[in-house]
Write an enzyme that holds these catalytic residues in place. Structure first.
Site, mmCIF file in Angstrom:
data_model
loop_
_atom_site.group_PDB
_atom_site.id
_atom_site.type_symbol
_atom_site.label_atom_id
_atom_site.label_comp_id
_atom_site.label_asym_id
_atom_site.label_seq_id
_atom_site.Cartn_x
_atom_site.Cartn_y
_atom_site.Cartn_z
ATOM 1 N N ASP A 166 -6.958 12.265 38.436
ATOM 2 C CA ASP A 166 -5.549 12.026 38.111
ATOM 3 C C ASP A 166 -4.953 11.108 39.170
ATOM 4 O O ASP A 166 -5.347 11.152 40.338
ATOM 5 C CB ASP A 166 -4.764 13.346 38.087
ATOM 6 C CG ASP A 166 -5.104 14.204 36.880
ATOM 7 O OD1 ASP A 166 -5.577 13.647 35.880
ATOM 8 O OD2 ASP A 166 -4.911 15.426 36.952
ATOM 9 N N ASP A 180 -4.499 12.010 29.644
ATOM 10 C CA ASP A 180 -3.429 12.983 29.395
ATOM 11 C C ASP A 180 -2.296 12.342 28.598
ATOM 12 O O ASP A 180 -1.750 12.943 27.674
ATOM 13 C CB ASP A 180 -2.883 13.520 30.722
ATOM 14 C CG ASP A 180 -3.922 14.285 31.520
ATOM 15 O OD1 ASP A 180 -4.854 14.834 30.913
ATOM 16 O OD2 ASP A 180 -3.813 14.301 32.762
#
Length: 207
Positions: A166, A180
């Site tokens: 991330d 995401d």
């Protein structure tokens, strides 16, 4: 997703849908009407399936996610975050063993199985997909699920337990990635299509 599979998950009948597939719908008077991805209530949509559109969207979403993660690992991991918009948005590389937005870090294997199941369900739905908006939505879900599943399988600490990369870090919010984002956008689009009464098979119903 379960509702979509209920609507269009039945097998084709004797190949009738295949032979009826075409780029246009035909009106009752014999004139051609453009295929806009929808049909009147109770009317079976005719037109080419949107499988190609689904997989094009999925591949684009997957490649963008994969490329961004490779760049982040090579250029940003272990270094100071990059400020994009002051204190409001930064790029900050982290490894997330949980679900989207850092939730459920103790259930990595479970989330891996869920991602794999989502991919299987979407591929099954593609058999009778006639709606272009639904193809885009499912393509975003498929590309996002594949992106994070790739991390789960190939990144450390091990197969099916890998931590997802991330790096998008808005202020006062969880850090996330492009996979995401694709999953969330696909989910929002599915909710909108459902409220509008458009089914994955291209029919429109009014509740």
């Amino acid at each position: 997703m379960a509702e979509a599979e209920r609507i269009i998950g039945t097998p084709d009948s004797a190949g009738a849908d295949e032979t009826a597939a075409s780029d246009e719908t035909v009106a009752a008077d014999g004139t051609a009407a453009p295929d806009d991805g929808s049909a009147a209530p109770g009317e079976r949509p005719r037109g080419r399936r949107r499988i190609l559109a689904l997989f094009v969207v999925a591949v684009l979403a997957y490649l963008l996610d994969l490329g961004s993660k490779m760049l982040v690992v090579a250029k940003l991991e272990g270094r100071e975050p990059i400020r994009v918009i002051g204190d409001w948005l930064r790029f900050d590389a982290i490894r997330n063993p949980g679900a989207a937005f850092g939730m459920g870090e103790a259930f990595t294997i479970i989330f891996t199985c869920i991602a794999a199941a989502v991919i299987v369900v979407i591929i099954r739905l593609a058999r009778k997909l006639y709606s272009l908006p639904w193809a885009i939505a499912l393509g975003l879900l498929l590309g996002g699920a594949l992106g994070n599943l790739t991390d789960r399988i190939f990144r450390s600490p091990g197969v099916f337990e890998g931590a997802v990369v991330d790096f998008i870090a808005p202020a006062h919010f969880a850090v996330f990635n492009l996979a995401d984002s694709a999953i969330v956008c696909g989910g929002i689009l599915i909710v909108i299509l459902s409220f509008r009464g458009l089914d994955p098979d291209g029919t429109v119903h009014k509740d």
